[in-house]
Design a protein around this motif. Sequence first.
Motif, PDB file in Angstrom:
ATOM      1  N   ASP A  46       0.824  -1.206   0.000  1.00 59.53           N
ATOM      2  CA  ASP A  46       0.000   0.000   0.000  1.00 59.53           C
ATOM      3  C   ASP A  46       0.862   1.261   0.000  1.00 59.53           C
ATOM      4  O   ASP A  46       2.042   1.214   0.351  1.00 59.53           O
ATOM      5  CB  ASP A  46      -0.906   0.038   1.247  1.00 59.53           C
ATOM      6  N   LYS A  47       0.239   2.358  -0.361  1.00 59.01           N
ATOM      7  CA  LYS A  47       0.897   3.663  -0.313  1.00 59.01           C
ATOM      8  C   LYS A  47       0.486   4.363   0.978  1.00 59.01           C
ATOM      9  O   LYS A  47      -0.705   4.507   1.269  1.00 59.01           O
ATOM     10  CB  LYS A  47       0.492   4.509  -1.518  1.00 59.01           C
ATOM     11  N   PHE A  48       1.481   4.812   1.761  1.00 60.89           N
ATOM     12  CA  PHE A  48       1.192   5.446   3.041  1.00 60.89           C
ATOM     13  C   PHE A  48       1.640   6.905   3.046  1.00 60.89           C
ATOM     14  O   PHE A  48       2.732   7.233   2.585  1.00 60.89           O
ATOM     15  CB  PHE A  48       1.900   4.689   4.173  1.00 60.89           C
ATOM     16  N   GLU A  49       0.778   7.736   3.600  1.00 61.71           N
ATOM     17  CA  GLU A  49       1.095   9.147   3.741  1.00 61.71           C
ATOM     18  C   GLU A  49       2.064   9.362   4.901  1.00 61.71           C
ATOM     19  O   GLU A  49       2.938  10.231   4.853  1.00 61.71           O
ATOM     20  CB  GLU A  49      -0.195   9.931   3.983  1.00 61.71           C
ATOM     21  N   LEU A  50       1.903   8.562   5.951  1.00 61.97           N
ATOM     22  CA  LEU A  50       2.682   8.745   7.175  1.00 61.97           C
ATOM     23  C   LEU A  50       2.953   7.400   7.839  1.00 61.97           C
ATOM     24  O   LEU A  50       2.098   6.514   7.831  1.00 61.97           O
ATOM     25  CB  LEU A  50       1.909   9.649   8.149  1.00 61.97           C
ATOM     26  N   VAL A  51       4.150   7.263   8.417  1.00 63.46           N
ATOM     27  CA  VAL A  51       4.492   6.101   9.235  1.00 63.46           C
ATOM     28  C   VAL A  51       4.809   6.592  10.638  1.00 63.46           C
ATOM     29  O   VAL A  51       5.668   7.465  10.814  1.00 63.46           O
ATOM     30  CB  VAL A  51       5.702   5.330   8.681  1.00 63.46           C
ATOM     31  N   LEU A  52       4.109   6.065  11.636  1.00 63.18           N
ATOM     32  CA  LEU A  52       4.455   6.309  13.035  1.00 63.18           C
ATOM     33  C   LEU A  52       5.357   5.158  13.443  1.00 63.18           C
ATOM     34  O   LEU A  52       4.903   4.015  13.534  1.00 63.18           O
ATOM     35  CB  LEU A  52       3.200   6.363  13.914  1.00 63.18           C
ATOM     36  N   LEU A  53       6.634   5.443  13.669  1.00 59.07           N
ATOM     37  CA  LEU A  53       7.639   4.393  13.779  1.00 59.07           C
ATOM     38  C   LEU A  53       8.295   4.328  15.149  1.00 59.07           C
ATOM     39  O   LEU A  53       8.902   5.298  15.610  1.00 59.07           O
ATOM     40  CB  LEU A  53       8.708   4.630  12.709  1.00 59.07           C
ATOM     41  N   ASP A  54       8.191   3.162  15.781  1.00 60.77           N
ATOM     42  CA  ASP A  54       8.916   2.898  17.024  1.00 60.77           C
ATOM     43  C   ASP A  54      10.354   2.519  16.660  1.00 60.77           C
ATOM     44  O   ASP A  54      10.590   1.890  15.625  1.00 60.77           O
ATOM     45  CB  ASP A  54       8.237   1.757  17.780  1.00 60.77           C
ATOM     46  N   LEU A  55      11.317   2.883  17.500  1.00 56.21           N
ATOM     47  CA  LEU A  55      12.717   2.596  17.205  1.00 56.21           C
ATOM     48  C   LEU A  55      13.174   1.236  17.713  1.00 56.21           C
ATOM     49  O   LEU A  55      14.170   0.702  17.231  1.00 56.21           O
ATOM     50  CB  LEU A  55      13.625   3.683  17.809  1.00 56.21           C
ATOM     51  N   VAL A  56      12.471   0.678  18.676  1.00 52.91           N
ATOM     52  CA  VAL A  56      12.895  -0.591  19.265  1.00 52.91           C
ATOM     53  C   VAL A  56      11.813  -1.641  19.042  1.00 52.91           C
ATOM     54  O   VAL A  56      10.810  -1.695  19.754  1.00 52.91           O
ATOM     55  CB  VAL A  56      13.186  -0.438  20.769  1.00 52.91           C
ATOM     56  N   MET A  57      12.022  -2.481  18.002  1.00 47.86           N
ATOM     57  CA  MET A  57      11.115  -3.578  17.696  1.00 47.86           C
ATOM     58  C   MET A  57      11.947  -4.827  17.459  1.00 47.86           C
ATOM     59  O   MET A  57      13.111  -4.738  17.054  1.00 47.86           O
ATOM     60  CB  MET A  57      10.268  -3.253  16.457  1.00 47.86           C
ATOM     61  N   PRO A  58      11.389  -6.008  17.707  1.00 48.11           N
ATOM     62  CA  PRO A  58      12.153  -7.253  17.537  1.00 48.11           C
ATOM     63  C   PRO A  58      12.706  -7.413  16.120  1.00 48.11           C
ATOM     64  O   PRO A  58      12.029  -7.076  15.135  1.00 48.11           O
ATOM     65  CB  PRO A  58      11.110  -8.340  17.842  1.00 48.11           C
ATOM     66  N   ASP A  59      13.929  -7.910  16.024  1.00 47.47           N
ATOM     67  CA  ASP A  59      14.560  -8.221  14.737  1.00 47.47           C
ATOM     68  C   ASP A  59      14.530  -7.033  13.778  1.00 47.47           C
ATOM     69  O   ASP A  59      14.311  -7.192  12.576  1.00 47.47           O
ATOM     70  CB  ASP A  59      13.853  -9.426  14.075  1.00 47.47           C
ATOM     71  N   TRP A  68      15.755   2.488   4.306  1.00 52.55           N
ATOM     72  CA  TRP A  68      14.947   1.761   3.331  1.00 52.55           C
ATOM     73  C   TRP A  68      13.697   2.557   2.972  1.00 52.55           C
ATOM     74  O   TRP A  68      13.350   2.684   1.795  1.00 52.55           O
ATOM     75  CB  TRP A  68      14.565   0.397   3.899  1.00 52.55           C
ATOM     76  N   ILE A  69      13.026   3.096   3.988  1.00 54.96           N
ATOM     77  CA  ILE A  69      11.800   3.859   3.744  1.00 54.96           C
ATOM     78  C   ILE A  69      12.091   5.143   2.964  1.00 54.96           C
ATOM     79  O   ILE A  69      11.423   5.447   1.963  1.00 54.96           O
ATOM     80  CB  ILE A  69      11.090   4.207   5.074  1.00 54.96           C
ATOM     81  N   THR A  70      13.080   5.898   3.416  1.00 56.19           N
ATOM     82  CA  THR A  70      13.357   7.194   2.781  1.00 56.19           C
ATOM     83  C   THR A  70      13.886   7.054   1.360  1.00 56.19           C
ATOM     84  O   THR A  70      13.646   7.926   0.522  1.00 56.19           O
ATOM     85  CB  THR A  70      14.368   8.002   3.622  1.00 56.19           C
ATOM     86  N   SER A  71      14.593   5.954   1.071  1.00 56.99           N
ATOM     87  CA  SER A  71      15.126   5.768  -0.278  1.00 56.99           C
ATOM     88  C   SER A  71      14.072   5.252  -1.250  1.00 56.99           C
ATOM     89  O   SER A  71      14.024   5.671  -2.409  1.00 56.99           O
ATOM     90  CB  SER A  71      16.322   4.807  -0.262  1.00 56.99           C
ATOM     91  N   ARG A  72      13.207   4.366  -0.779  1.00 58.91           N
ATOM     92  CA  ARG A  72      12.199   3.763  -1.653  1.00 58.91           C
ATOM     93  C   ARG A  72      10.890   4.554  -1.696  1.00 58.91           C
ATOM     94  O   ARG A  72      10.195   4.551  -2.724  1.00 58.91           O
ATOM     95  CB  ARG A  72      11.892   2.324  -1.199  1.00 58.91           C
ATOM     96  N   TYR A  73      10.554   5.207  -0.599  1.00 56.68           N
ATOM     97  CA  TYR A  73       9.281   5.931  -0.521  1.00 56.68           C
ATOM     98  C   TYR A  73       9.510   7.338   0.028  1.00 56.68           C
ATOM     99  O   TYR A  73       9.051   7.674   1.127  1.00 56.68           O
ATOM    100  CB  TYR A  73       8.292   5.160   0.359  1.00 56.68           C
TER     101      TYR A  73
END
Length: 210
Positions: A46-59, A68-73
């Motif tokens: 899907d195409k997303f306008e915004l990502v609310l991103l936590d910095l500490v997630m498993p793996d 990856w996000i900023t280069s591709r989207y």
Amino acid sequence: MKKILVADDHSVVRFGLKIIIRENFSDREVVEAFNGKTVMEQMQQDKFELVLLDLVMPDTDSGALMQWITSRYPETKILIVSMNPENLYGKRYLQLGAQGYLKKVAEQEEMIKAIATVLSGKKYVSEELTGLILEEASQGKKLNPFDGLTAREFQVAILLSKNQTLTQISEGLKIHYTTASTHKQRIYEKLNIEHASQLIELADIYRISD
């Protein structure tokens, strides 16, 4: 309908953010992710306008995921929502391409303001972080020595401060042992230290291992 991706490994946090978005930004659809892999999978679908991103997630290597996000989207905005100390991580992730940095303990009113600000195309910087940036600018130097590290060096420094060995670090970050060793050497040089105990002490002072 425009979409917002909420990425956090805690279901309670995702639920709370979903409620805030649905009550205050009802024209947006909310989609969930719980680690780096699911973030990538959702963004490829899907195409997303915004990502609310936590910095500490498993793996999840948050720095690599940001890249990856900023280069591709590049059109997708990123608002970091994290428990990590803002005085250290905030400026760094703004430099990596995030449009804002918000602490999970922020009041609901501030969360709404942050989301609205980023959705409008502006950067959201808290009063605390603004004060830090202005103080650094007025003194003409970095107040935090860890700010002089690259994103990868910073990751390695955090792991070293938690007493991880170079073997553990190379395996965890999927880099060669010699690369991890080189990062360690450069970290020591930039921080002007010689022993692991000094790194741990600095990490404690600047709260990088919180």
